[in-house]
Design a protein around this motif. Structure first.
Motif, PDB file in Angstrom:
ATOM      1  N   ARG A 187     -83.220  24.930  -8.439  1.00 23.58           N
ATOM      2  CA  ARG A 187     -83.697  25.687  -7.054  1.00 23.58           C
ATOM      3  C   ARG A 187     -83.407  27.136  -7.661  1.00 23.58           C
ATOM      4  NH1 ARG A 187     -78.879  21.943  -5.505  1.00 23.58           N
ATOM      5  NH2 ARG A 187     -80.236  20.324  -5.080  1.00 23.58           N
ATOM      6  N   PRO A 188     -84.515  28.181  -5.920  1.00 23.40           N
ATOM      7  CA  PRO A 188     -84.551  29.682  -6.375  1.00 23.40           C
ATOM      8  C   PRO A 188     -82.964  29.614  -6.360  1.00 23.40           C
ATOM      9  CG  PRO A 188     -86.475  28.500  -5.152  1.00 23.40           C
ATOM     10  CD  PRO A 188     -85.275  27.745  -5.615  1.00 23.40           C
ATOM     11  N   VAL A 189     -82.753  30.560  -6.956  1.00 25.49           N
ATOM     12  CA  VAL A 189     -81.669  31.143  -7.141  1.00 25.49           C
ATOM     13  C   VAL A 189     -80.670  31.895  -5.512  1.00 25.49           C
ATOM     14  CG1 VAL A 189     -80.155  33.195  -7.716  1.00 25.49           C
ATOM     15  CG2 VAL A 189     -81.150  31.611  -9.757  1.00 25.49           C
ATOM     16  N   LYS A 190     -80.438  31.653  -4.844  1.00 23.37           N
ATOM     17  CA  LYS A 190     -79.707  32.428  -3.330  1.00 23.37           C
ATOM     18  C   LYS A 190     -78.549  33.513  -3.718  1.00 23.37           C
ATOM     19  CE  LYS A 190     -82.099  28.325  -0.601  1.00 23.37           C
ATOM     20  NZ  LYS A 190     -81.913  27.544  -0.343  1.00 23.37           N
ATOM     21  N   LYS A 191     -78.155  33.186  -4.417  1.00 21.73           N
ATOM     22  CA  LYS A 191     -76.536  33.993  -4.201  1.00 21.73           C
ATOM     23  C   LYS A 191     -75.671  34.269  -6.388  1.00 21.73           C
ATOM     24  CE  LYS A 191     -74.866  32.536  -0.066  1.00 21.73           C
ATOM     25  NZ  LYS A 191     -73.631  31.469   0.613  1.00 21.73           N
ATOM     26  N   LEU A 220     -79.014  44.102 -11.563  1.00 21.16           N
ATOM     27  CA  LEU A 220     -79.554  44.864 -10.380  1.00 21.16           C
ATOM     28  C   LEU A 220     -80.989  44.812 -10.571  1.00 21.16           C
ATOM     29  CD1 LEU A 220     -78.613  49.007  -9.701  1.00 21.16           C
ATOM     30  CD2 LEU A 220     -77.899  46.928  -8.477  1.00 21.16           C
ATOM     31  N   SER A 221     -81.386  44.439 -11.881  1.00 26.15           N
ATOM     32  CA  SER A 221     -83.164  43.489 -12.079  1.00 26.15           C
ATOM     33  C   SER A 221     -83.110  42.388 -11.903  1.00 26.15           C
ATOM     34  CB  SER A 221     -83.279  44.063 -13.356  1.00 26.15           C
ATOM     35  OG  SER A 221     -84.614  43.161 -14.031  1.00 26.15           O
ATOM     36  N   LEU A 222     -82.300  41.796 -12.686  1.00 24.38           N
ATOM     37  CA  LEU A 222     -81.718  39.709 -11.810  1.00 24.38           C
ATOM     38  C   LEU A 222     -81.917  40.140 -10.727  1.00 24.38           C
ATOM     39  CD1 LEU A 222     -81.463  37.567 -12.473  1.00 24.38           C
ATOM     40  CD2 LEU A 222     -78.893  37.651 -13.215  1.00 24.38           C
ATOM     41  N   VAL A 223     -81.286  40.878 -10.179  1.00 26.60           N
ATOM     42  CA  VAL A 223     -80.450  40.586  -8.319  1.00 26.60           C
ATOM     43  C   VAL A 223     -82.035  40.891  -7.431  1.00 26.60           C
ATOM     44  CG1 VAL A 223     -79.660  41.320  -5.773  1.00 26.60           C
ATOM     45  CG2 VAL A 223     -78.520  41.200  -7.813  1.00 26.60           C
ATOM     46  N   SER A 265     -71.252  53.002  -6.571  1.00 27.79           N
ATOM     47  CA  SER A 265     -72.534  53.453  -5.673  1.00 27.79           C
ATOM     48  C   SER A 265     -73.359  52.847  -6.618  1.00 27.79           C
ATOM     49  CB  SER A 265     -71.782  55.362  -6.695  1.00 27.79           C
ATOM     50  OG  SER A 265     -71.050  55.267  -5.524  1.00 27.79           O
ATOM     51  N   MET A 266     -72.785  52.440  -7.534  1.00 31.76           N
ATOM     52  CA  MET A 266     -73.963  51.816  -8.409  1.00 31.76           C
ATOM     53  C   MET A 266     -75.161  50.507  -7.935  1.00 31.76           C
ATOM     54  SD  MET A 266     -72.787  51.301 -12.153  1.00 31.76           S
ATOM     55  CE  MET A 266     -71.055  51.457 -11.772  1.00 31.76           C
ATOM     56  N   LEU A 267     -74.245  50.038  -7.112  1.00 31.01           N
ATOM     57  CA  LEU A 267     -74.600  48.343  -6.031  1.00 31.01           C
ATOM     58  C   LEU A 267     -75.284  48.790  -5.042  1.00 31.01           C
ATOM     59  CD1 LEU A 267     -71.965  45.974  -7.959  1.00 31.01           C
ATOM     60  CD2 LEU A 267     -74.536  46.578  -8.586  1.00 31.01           C
ATOM     61  N   ALA A 268     -75.091  49.763  -4.564  1.00 31.29           N
ATOM     62  CA  ALA A 268     -75.344  50.250  -3.124  1.00 31.29           C
ATOM     63  C   ALA A 268     -76.535  49.236  -2.770  1.00 31.29           C
ATOM     64  CB  ALA A 268     -74.996  51.463  -2.719  1.00 31.29           C
ATOM     65  N   VAL A 269     -77.416  49.743  -3.946  1.00 28.49           N
ATOM     66  CA  VAL A 269     -79.265  49.724  -2.970  1.00 28.49           C
ATOM     67  C   VAL A 269     -79.070  48.073  -2.520  1.00 28.49           C
ATOM     68  CG1 VAL A 269     -79.662  49.131  -5.924  1.00 28.49           C
ATOM     69  CG2 VAL A 269     -81.145  50.244  -4.717  1.00 28.49           C
ATOM     70  N   VAL A 270     -78.875  47.339  -4.017  1.00 29.31           N
ATOM     71  CA  VAL A 270     -79.058  45.893  -3.521  1.00 29.31           C
ATOM     72  C   VAL A 270     -78.271  44.928  -1.918  1.00 29.31           C
ATOM     73  CG1 VAL A 270     -79.756  45.189  -5.405  1.00 29.31           C
ATOM     74  CG2 VAL A 270     -77.406  44.843  -5.118  1.00 29.31           C
ATOM     75  N   LYS A 271     -77.072  46.529  -1.863  1.00 27.63           N
ATOM     76  CA  LYS A 271     -75.924  45.693  -1.071  1.00 27.63           C
ATOM     77  C   LYS A 271     -75.345  44.863  -0.446  1.00 27.63           C
ATOM     78  CE  LYS A 271     -79.653  47.852   2.463  1.00 27.63           C
ATOM     79  NZ  LYS A 271     -79.809  48.328   3.702  1.00 27.63           N
ATOM     80  N   PRO A 272     -74.848  44.093  -1.858  1.00 27.37           N
ATOM     81  CA  PRO A 272     -73.540  43.447  -1.984  1.00 27.37           C
ATOM     82  C   PRO A 272     -72.452  43.291  -0.715  1.00 27.37           C
ATOM     83  CG  PRO A 272     -73.246  45.014  -3.468  1.00 27.37           C
ATOM     84  CD  PRO A 272     -74.258  45.388  -2.333  1.00 27.37           C
ATOM     85  N   GLU A 273     -71.936  41.791  -1.110  1.00 24.23           N
ATOM     86  CA  GLU A 273     -71.202  41.799  -0.069  1.00 24.23           C
ATOM     87  C   GLU A 273     -69.629  41.781  -1.057  1.00 24.23           C
ATOM     88  OE1 GLU A 273     -71.336  38.508   2.515  1.00 24.23           O
ATOM     89  OE2 GLU A 273     -73.261  38.464   2.687  1.00 24.23           O
ATOM     90  N   TYR A 274     -68.651  42.217  -0.607  1.00 29.86           N
ATOM     91  CA  TYR A 274     -67.180  42.169  -1.319  1.00 29.86           C
ATOM     92  C   TYR A 274     -66.313  41.361  -0.938  1.00 29.86           C
ATOM     93  CZ  TYR A 274     -69.212  46.600  -4.292  1.00 29.86           C
ATOM     94  OH  TYR A 274     -70.395  47.164  -3.890  1.00 29.86           O
TER      95      TYR A 274
END
Length: 94
Positions: free
Chosen positions: A13-17, A37-40, A72-81
């Protein structure tokens, strides 16, 4: 070290999370941000960043700076912490 666990009877199934379980100590020195970031971006999955600590033992000035660097490194993909307080790290990740 990136790890993908796939049961032998799994159906694709496609990766969702994507969950990144991370220790906030000295992140910036070895963290493979570009690969993550590339994987996301390729999977269009939501990124969840999970930190397990206990009694704020790992909170100090250096870890706070490393945390800011990670954000800062991950901001572009807007992760949930997500943060969890536990001494049993493997169980808390599960």
């Amino acid at each position: 070290c990136p790890v993908v666990a796939i049961p032998p009877d799994a159906i694709y199934r496609p990766v969702k999370k994507i969950c990144l379980a991370i220790d906030y100590k000295k992140i910036s020195r070895k963290f493979p941000a570009e690969q993550l970031l590339s994987l996301v971006e390729e999977t269009k999955a939501a990124l969840h960043v999970l930190h397990i600590g206990h009694n704020n033992k790992d909170l100090n000035e250096e870890s706070i700076l490393d945390t800011e660097s990670l954000h800062s490194m991950l901001a572009v993909v807007k992760p949930e912490y997500h943060f969890s307080d536990s001494e049993a790290i493997a169980e808390a990740i599960q």
